[in-house]
Write an enzyme that holds these catalytic residues in place. Structure first.
Site, mmCIF file in Angstrom:
data_model
loop_
_atom_site.group_PDB
_atom_site.id
_atom_site.type_symbol
_atom_site.label_atom_id
_atom_site.label_comp_id
_atom_site.label_asym_id
_atom_site.label_seq_id
_atom_site.Cartn_x
_atom_site.Cartn_y
_atom_site.Cartn_z
ATOM 1 N N ASP A 25 -11.431 -10.609 7.675
ATOM 2 C CA ASP A 25 -10.066 -10.329 8.151
ATOM 3 C C ASP A 25 -10.091 -9.141 9.110
ATOM 4 O O ASP A 25 -9.256 -8.235 9.018
ATOM 5 C CB ASP A 25 -9.130 -10.058 6.973
ATOM 6 N N VAL A 46 0.864 -1.182 0.000
ATOM 7 C CA VAL A 46 0.000 0.000 0.000
ATOM 8 C C VAL A 46 0.899 1.230 0.000
ATOM 9 O O VAL A 46 1.812 1.342 0.825
ATOM 10 C CB VAL A 46 -0.930 0.012 1.231
#
Length: 592
Positions: free
Chosen positions: A204, A94
């Site tokens: 998650d 990211v």
């Protein structure tokens, strides 16, 4: 032999068990396993013939990963220019990025996969995440700004950039109280409930995927392994199997680990682990050994301890703005129970939805009864009293006075029904005492000047030998004189006579009698303002136990006992005092 996910899990557990046995017993032990197929037993034997204890399992060759070329600052991906890397994980990295064409000035979090441009699995996974996030518009879910495939085939997703800290780091650095942590957690639950309502499981959930900005705004991130639900549950697909089950084991639910169907309760379990960590600073399971297999085993088989049991760490308590002792007191009870329900091993026993989870936390914050607690009239009454402390406290004094007045009246009625022989003996004794104050004495002037205190002392000194043949009358006089001492503020003298009366009661009626219970209640009342006040509670408890054994719940003695218990707790525990006051009134009404 190709093993299924369930077979790998079973094999791993059995290998752990085998390694705990002496080498000479391992092969023979395998033959006794009824829940393992013959093929799996052969695999297990082959593993154990290797030098397992040498650590070969810890030195397996690393799996090769297909990655694209390394990214660098100022590189352009589609219409975005990379500024610097924010983080990296199993699926991708990211980056903080901005539009290179100048159309928009806001920074974005640009997600880039590790996989190469021709890896259809990762491309499809990113496409799915794009579709999922694009369907979710909620103030606590990071927004999707853009998605596409850059030149060379690299997929990207541009998400709202949240400049903040993970949920746990934010709460700890701000030293937020338990109440404030719960309020923030409610925002997380609202976001998850919104996703569930749109048939999306996150799968998650963990603190790292929940960011909190400097102004306290919560944002839920990373639907990278989220799946759309069909009929309320989701199973592994070919895409999941090909791409690997990318989950964070520490927060995974038992059914997620074992490969079973997942529903909203799977996300609820992960949320329960997060709340557990928010409240006490650690995750639910204490491991026998530090390994992923041990964690899997604990999640699948062990029961989590209560958060209130893990509050001894000074630093963790300080991060919650309190002390270890106070933190344990805060967590004990409702919060322990709420977390325990979210962490139930069976999905059907957990909160059905994130909203149900949130509703119970809201009830706790408002001081109401939480649904996770078992039904109990006492529990719900206690919560009612705690929510209305002021009005209940104001009425408590009147209720206690009423109960005490009823108790006194009932005792007087009991005295009126006493035997005439005992009354006559008492009357004669009192007449003799007061004659000591008459002019018929050898020194009438001094006799007439005798005080009430002196007459009481005279009566107390003479009661033992003068009424030795009339024990019931002696009991009556000991009670009367003790009461007069109390009226004069001579509490310690009243306690002494009340102790004598109790001992005489025991000798006449035995320990299991209403007379002994009555004497115990009177003794406790005398102790209330005396030097023996520290013993009052234990005496009242003994009186209550005696009446319980007798099955006495509505007698005058029971009413007076509740009245005394109310008086005793009024200065330290108002809700409890009020409860006893109400019980005193009820016992009095039932008796009459």
């Amino acid at each position: 032999m190709k093993l299924t996910e369930q077979e790998w899990t079973l094999l791993s557990n059995k290998l752990d068990q085998a390694l705990d046995l002496p080498v000479s017993e391992r092969v023979e032990w395998i033959d006794t396993l009824d829940d393992v197929s013959g093929d799996l037993k052969d695999v297990l034997r082959r593993l154990l013939t290797k030098d397992v204890d040498s650590g070969f399992l810890e030195s397996l060759p690393a799996m090769a990963q297909t990655r694209g070329p390394a990214m660098r600052s100022d590189e352009e991906i589609g219409p975005y220019r990379l500024l610097h890397e924010l983080g990296t994980g199993g699926m991708g990295s990211v980056w903080l990025a901005e539009r290179s064409d100048g159309l928009l000035k806001r920074p974005v979090a640009l997600k880039l996969p590790h996989a190469g441009p021709h890896d259809s699995t990762f491309v499809e996974r990113f496409g799915r995440e794009r579709d999922i996030v694009d369907s979710l518009t909620h103030p606590n879910i990071a927004r999707l700004y853009d998605a596409g495939v850059a030149e060379g085939g690299r997929p990207f997703i541009a998400l709202e950039y949240v400049d903040g800290l993970s949920l746990t780091d934010y709460c700890d650095r701000q030293k937020l109280t338990v109440r404030r942590r719960l309020e923030i957690f409610l925002a997380v639950l609202a976001a998850v409930q919104y996703a569930h309502a749109h048939l999306v499981l996150h799968r998650d959930l963990k603190p790292g995927n929940i960011m909190v900005s400097a102004n306290g705004e919560v944002k839920l991130l990373d639907f990278g392994i989220a799946k759309l639900m069909a009929a309320g549950e989701t199973r592994a697909t070919e895409l999941t199997e090909a791409g690997g089950r990318a989950l964070t084991l520490d927060y995974a639910s038992p059914e997620q680990i074992s490969g079973q169907p997942m529903s909203t309760s799977s996300d609820v379990y992960s949320l329960g682990v997060i709340l557990y960590e928010l409240l006490c600073g650690q995750r639910p399971y204490t491991l026998k050994r530090d390994s992923k297999d041990a964690l899997r085993e604990a999640i699948l088989t062990a029961s989590a301890g209560r958060p209130s049991q893990f509050t001894a760490d000074e630093a963790r308590s300080e991060a919650r703005g309190t002390t270890p002792r106070n933190l344990a007191a805060i967590l004990k009870g409702d919060l322990d129970t709420i977390v325990a329900k979210a962490l139930k091993g069976e999905p059907a026993e957990r909160y059905v939805t994130a909203d149900a989870f949130a509703q119970d936390i809201g009830r706790y914050l408002r001081g109401e009864a939480v649904l996770a607690q078992p039904e109990s009239a006492f529990y719900r009454a206690r919560k009612f009293v705690l929510r209305h402390k002021l009005p209940v406290a104001v009425s408590a004094a009147a209720v206690l006075a009423l109960a005490a007045g009823l108790g006194v009246a009932l005792w007087e009625a009991r005295i009126a029904r006493s035997e005439s022989r005992t009354s006559a003996a008492v009357e004669k004794f009192l007449a003799d005492i007061f004659r000591a104050n008459s002019s018929d004495q050898s020194n009438p002037v001094a006799a007439r000047q005798a005080t009430a205190r002196q007459l009481l002392d005279l009566g107390a000194a003479r009661v033992d030998h003068e009424l030795a043949q009339s024990p019931e009358a002696k009991l009556r006089l000991l009670k009367t004189i003790a009461g007069l001492y109390l009226d004069l503020g001579l509490d310690d003298q009243a306690v002494d006579l009340s102790r004598k009366r109790l001992a005489l009661c025991r000798s006449i009626h035995g320990n299991r009698s209403s007379a002994v219970a009555e004497a115990l209640v009177d003794l406790a009342g005398a102790m209330h303002s005396s030097q023996s006040a520290g013993q009052e509670e234990s005496v009242l408890q003994e009186a209550e136990a005696t009446l319980d054994r007798l099955g006495d719940h509505t007698s005058p003695t029971r009413a007076l006992l509740y009245s005394k218990l109310g008086e005793f707790y009024f200065s330290s525990d108002v809700p409890r005092a009020i409860q006893y006051a109400h019980q005193a009134v009820l016992a009095s009404i039932l008796f009459t």
